[in-house]
Design a protein around this motif. Structure first.
Motif, PDB file in Angstrom:
ATOM      1  N   UNK A 182     -53.851  20.353  67.045  1.00  8.19           N
ATOM      2  CA  UNK A 182     -53.770  20.574  68.479  1.00  8.19           C
ATOM      3  C   UNK A 182     -54.914  19.859  69.186  1.00  8.19           C
ATOM      4  N   UNK A 183     -54.710  19.547  70.462  1.00  2.49           N
ATOM      5  CA  UNK A 183     -55.736  18.938  71.296  1.00  2.49           C
ATOM      6  C   UNK A 183     -55.588  19.469  72.707  1.00  2.49           C
ATOM      7  N   UNK A 184     -56.703  19.589  73.420  1.00  2.00           N
ATOM      8  CA  UNK A 184     -56.673  20.100  74.784  1.00  2.00           C
ATOM      9  C   UNK A 184     -57.678  19.330  75.634  1.00  2.00           C
ATOM     10  N   UNK A 185     -57.381  19.258  76.922  1.00  2.00           N
ATOM     11  CA  UNK A 185     -58.294  18.579  77.838  1.00  2.00           C
ATOM     12  C   UNK A 185     -58.140  19.184  79.223  1.00  2.00           C
ATOM     13  N   UNK A 186     -59.125  18.952  80.071  1.00  2.00           N
ATOM     14  CA  UNK A 186     -59.136  19.551  81.405  1.00  2.00           C
ATOM     15  C   UNK A 186     -59.418  18.501  82.461  1.00  2.00           C
ATOM     16  N   UNK A 187     -59.004  18.812  83.680  1.00  2.00           N
ATOM     17  CA  UNK A 187     -59.432  18.062  84.858  1.00  2.00           C
ATOM     18  C   UNK A 187     -59.507  19.049  86.016  1.00  2.00           C
ATOM     19  N   UNK A 188     -59.742  18.563  87.205  1.00  2.00           N
ATOM     20  CA  UNK A 188     -59.945  19.464  88.338  1.00  2.00           C
ATOM     21  C   UNK A 188     -58.672  20.141  88.809  1.00  2.00           C
ATOM     22  N   UNK A 189     -57.527  19.674  88.334  1.00  2.00           N
ATOM     23  CA  UNK A 189     -56.262  20.219  88.812  1.00  2.00           C
ATOM     24  C   UNK A 189     -55.597  21.183  87.831  1.00  2.00           C
ATOM     25  N   UNK A 190     -55.646  20.860  86.544  1.00  2.00           N
ATOM     26  CA  UNK A 190     -54.917  21.652  85.566  1.00  2.00           C
ATOM     27  C   UNK A 190     -55.511  21.420  84.182  1.00  2.00           C
ATOM     28  N   UNK A 191     -55.381  22.424  83.308  1.00  2.00           N
ATOM     29  CA  UNK A 191     -55.741  22.274  81.896  1.00  2.00           C
ATOM     30  C   UNK A 191     -54.473  21.995  81.105  1.00  2.00           C
ATOM     31  N   UNK A 192     -54.565  21.100  80.124  1.00  2.00           N
ATOM     32  CA  UNK A 192     -53.385  20.702  79.361  1.00  2.00           C
ATOM     33  C   UNK A 192     -53.679  20.704  77.872  1.00  2.00           C
ATOM     34  N   UNK A 193     -52.632  20.927  77.078  1.00  2.00           N
ATOM     35  CA  UNK A 193     -52.778  20.912  75.633  1.00  2.00           C
ATOM     36  C   UNK A 193     -51.520  20.393  74.965  1.00  2.00           C
ATOM     37  N   UNK A 194     -51.677  19.785  73.802  1.00  2.00           N
ATOM     38  CA  UNK A 194     -50.555  19.340  72.988  1.00  2.00           C
ATOM     39  C   UNK A 194     -50.770  19.863  71.577  1.00  2.00           C
ATOM     40  N   UNK A 195     -49.681  20.137  70.872  1.00  2.00           N
ATOM     41  CA  UNK A 195     -49.793  20.696  69.519  1.00  2.00           C
ATOM     42  C   UNK A 195     -48.570  20.340  68.693  1.00  2.00           C
ATOM     43  N   UNK A 196     -48.768  20.325  67.372  1.00  2.00           N
ATOM     44  CA  UNK A 196     -47.668  20.071  66.432  1.00  2.00           C
ATOM     45  C   UNK A 196     -47.877  20.966  65.213  1.00  2.00           C
ATOM     46  N   UNK A 197     -46.809  21.619  64.784  1.00  2.00           N
ATOM     47  CA  UNK A 197     -46.855  22.533  63.642  1.00  2.00           C
ATOM     48  C   UNK A 197     -45.735  22.190  62.663  1.00  2.00           C
ATOM     49  N   UNK A 198     -46.041  22.289  61.353  1.00  2.00           N
ATOM     50  CA  UNK A 198     -45.040  22.026  60.308  1.00  2.00           C
ATOM     51  C   UNK A 198     -45.083  23.139  59.285  1.00  2.00           C
ATOM     52  N   UNK A 199     -43.912  23.679  58.971  1.00  2.00           N
ATOM     53  CA  UNK A 199     -43.774  24.718  57.951  1.00  2.00           C
ATOM     54  C   UNK A 199     -42.644  24.332  57.010  1.00  2.00           C
ATOM     55  N   UNK A 200     -42.841  24.509  55.692  1.00  2.00           N
ATOM     56  CA  UNK A 200     -41.733  24.305  54.772  1.00  2.00           C
ATOM     57  C   UNK A 200     -42.040  23.361  53.632  1.00  2.00           C
ATOM     58  N   UNK A 201     -40.966  22.819  53.048  1.00  2.00           N
ATOM     59  CA  UNK A 201     -41.058  21.939  51.895  1.00  2.00           C
ATOM     60  C   UNK A 201     -39.896  20.958  51.970  1.00  2.00           C
ATOM     61  N   UNK A 202     -39.618  20.236  50.873  1.00  2.00           N
ATOM     62  CA  UNK A 202     -38.684  19.105  50.934  1.00  2.00           C
ATOM     63  C   UNK A 202     -37.249  19.506  51.281  1.00  2.00           C
ATOM     64  N   UNK A 203     -36.811  20.696  50.890  1.00  2.00           N
ATOM     65  CA  UNK A 203     -35.422  21.087  51.110  1.00  2.00           C
ATOM     66  C   UNK A 203     -35.213  21.920  52.374  1.00  2.00           C
ATOM     67  N   UNK A 204     -36.293  22.450  52.923  1.00  2.00           N
ATOM     68  CA  UNK A 204     -36.180  23.214  54.177  1.00  2.00           C
ATOM     69  C   UNK A 204     -37.502  23.142  54.922  1.00  2.00           C
ATOM     70  N   UNK A 205     -37.459  22.897  56.205  1.00  2.00           N
ATOM     71  CA  UNK A 205     -38.697  22.836  56.987  1.00  2.00           C
ATOM     72  C   UNK A 205     -38.416  23.151  58.446  1.00  2.00           C
ATOM     73  N   UNK A 206     -39.462  23.586  59.128  1.00  2.00           N
ATOM     74  CA  UNK A 206     -39.423  23.835  60.562  1.00  2.00           C
ATOM     75  C   UNK A 206     -40.591  23.089  61.193  1.00  2.00           C
ATOM     76  N   UNK A 207     -40.314  22.327  62.228  1.00  2.00           N
ATOM     77  CA  UNK A 207     -41.338  21.563  62.937  1.00  2.00           C
ATOM     78  C   UNK A 207     -41.272  21.928  64.411  1.00  2.00           C
ATOM     79  N   UNK A 208     -42.433  22.054  65.035  1.00  2.00           N
ATOM     80  CA  UNK A 208     -42.450  22.369  66.452  1.00  2.00           C
ATOM     81  C   UNK A 208     -43.568  21.587  67.132  1.00  2.00           C
ATOM     82  N   UNK A 209     -43.212  20.902  68.211  1.00  2.00           N
ATOM     83  CA  UNK A 209     -44.167  20.179  69.036  1.00  2.00           C
ATOM     84  C   UNK A 209     -44.205  20.834  70.409  1.00  2.00           C
ATOM     85  N   UNK A 210     -45.380  20.787  71.056  1.00  2.00           N
ATOM     86  CA  UNK A 210     -45.528  21.508  72.321  1.00  2.00           C
ATOM     87  C   UNK A 210     -46.412  20.746  73.289  1.00  2.00           C
ATOM     88  N   UNK A 211     -46.119  20.938  74.575  1.00  2.00           N
ATOM     89  CA  UNK A 211     -46.976  20.507  75.672  1.00  2.00           C
ATOM     90  C   UNK A 211     -47.201  21.726  76.558  1.00  2.00           C
TER      91      UNK A 211
END
Length: 262
Positions: free
Chosen positions: A70-99
């Motif tokens: 994950x990463x986050x940053x700020x400015x005078x108007x709004x705070x923002x963050x991005x993230x990526x998560x991975x769970x699982x193995x070769x035959x089954x997995x769940x991935x989630x990306x976020x803003x």
């Protein structure tokens, strides 16, 4: 459906959402640090720029591990963050990306997050993806006491896998953070998944010295699970390590590393 979907969950309500660096996963009312995929309103207190890596393992089984960046940053108007998560193995997995975006309005903080969830269920099914919203808010009642609320998938979306549809978790979380001494704080949180999963948790933190925080907690989700952990703080670096003991399935481990530029 792979067996991993049927296992009782660890500190998080569902495998889709990674755990947090807060003991017993009591992240909803915390605004001192942004735990990705938890309350997006906690972004309001982030530093100018921050990055973090997290590894979580369930029951000492390699296939049941979750990696997060994950990463986050700020400015005078709004705070923002991005993230990526991975769970699982070769035959089954769940991935989630976020803003995520967050803004503070006096004592009230509001956060909005857009999540893209993708599930891989083998070669015959391939990837199935959907967008899932997340909303959070924190109210600072006093400088030492805050109430937090967040919801993941409030519109109760589902994901189609071949001929069936998988009901995604629709989670509603409510909690408080009580900083009753400068070096001590107490957190309580309740989570409800509309799919009839309920979890209640509490965690306690003691800042023993400037560089060390000791943590302990407990939560109930079908079983009573005890939790312990510690945090190390050196300048902008932080390391948070926690462990949970499930009475049936065994040990869950989480390590979270972060750095913030002020």
């Amino acid at each position: 459906m792979p067996f991993v979907l049927c296992l009782p969950c660890s500190a998080q309500v569902t495998e889709v959402i990674p755990g947090s660096p807060f003991v017993a996963n009591t992240a909803t009312a915390r605004t001192d640090y942004w735990a990705a995929f938890h309350n997006p309103a906690s972004l309001v207190q982030e530093e100018r720029f921050g990055v973090a890596l997290q590894y979580e393992n369930k029951y000492l089984t390699g296939e049941l591990s979750t990696e997060l960046v994950q990463a986050s940053f700020t400015n005078q108007y709004v705070n923002a963050g991005v993230a990526y998560s991975f769970f699982g193995y070769s035959k089954y997995s769940e991935m989630m990306a976020a803003v995520a975006l967050a803004r503070q309005f006096g004592r009230f903080s509001l956060g909005l997050q857009a999540n893209l969830l993708c599930v891989y269920a083998g070669e015959s099914v391939g990837y199935r993806c959907t967008a899932v919203p997340q909303i959070g808010a924190v109210v600072n009642i006093t400088p030492a006491f805050a109430l937090g609320f967040q919801t993941f998938n409030p519109f109760v979306q589902s994901l189609k896998l071949t001929e069936t549809r998988r009901q995604l978790p629709a989670i509603y979380s409510l909690g408080f953070d009580y900083h009753f001494r400068p070096n001590m704080r107490w957190d309580v949180q309740a989570d409800y998944d509309i799919n009839n999963t309920f979890r209640v948790a509490t965690g306690y933190e003691w800042r023993a010295v400037e560089q060390l925080t000791l943590k302990m907690g407990v939560y109930y989700q079908r079983y009573v699970v005890t939790c312990i952990g510690f945090g190390l703080h050196f300048a902008g670096f932080q390391t948070n390590v926690s462990a949970e003991l499930h009475p049936v399935l065994g040990v869950n481990l989480l390590c979270h590393l972060s750095y913030a530029w002020k």
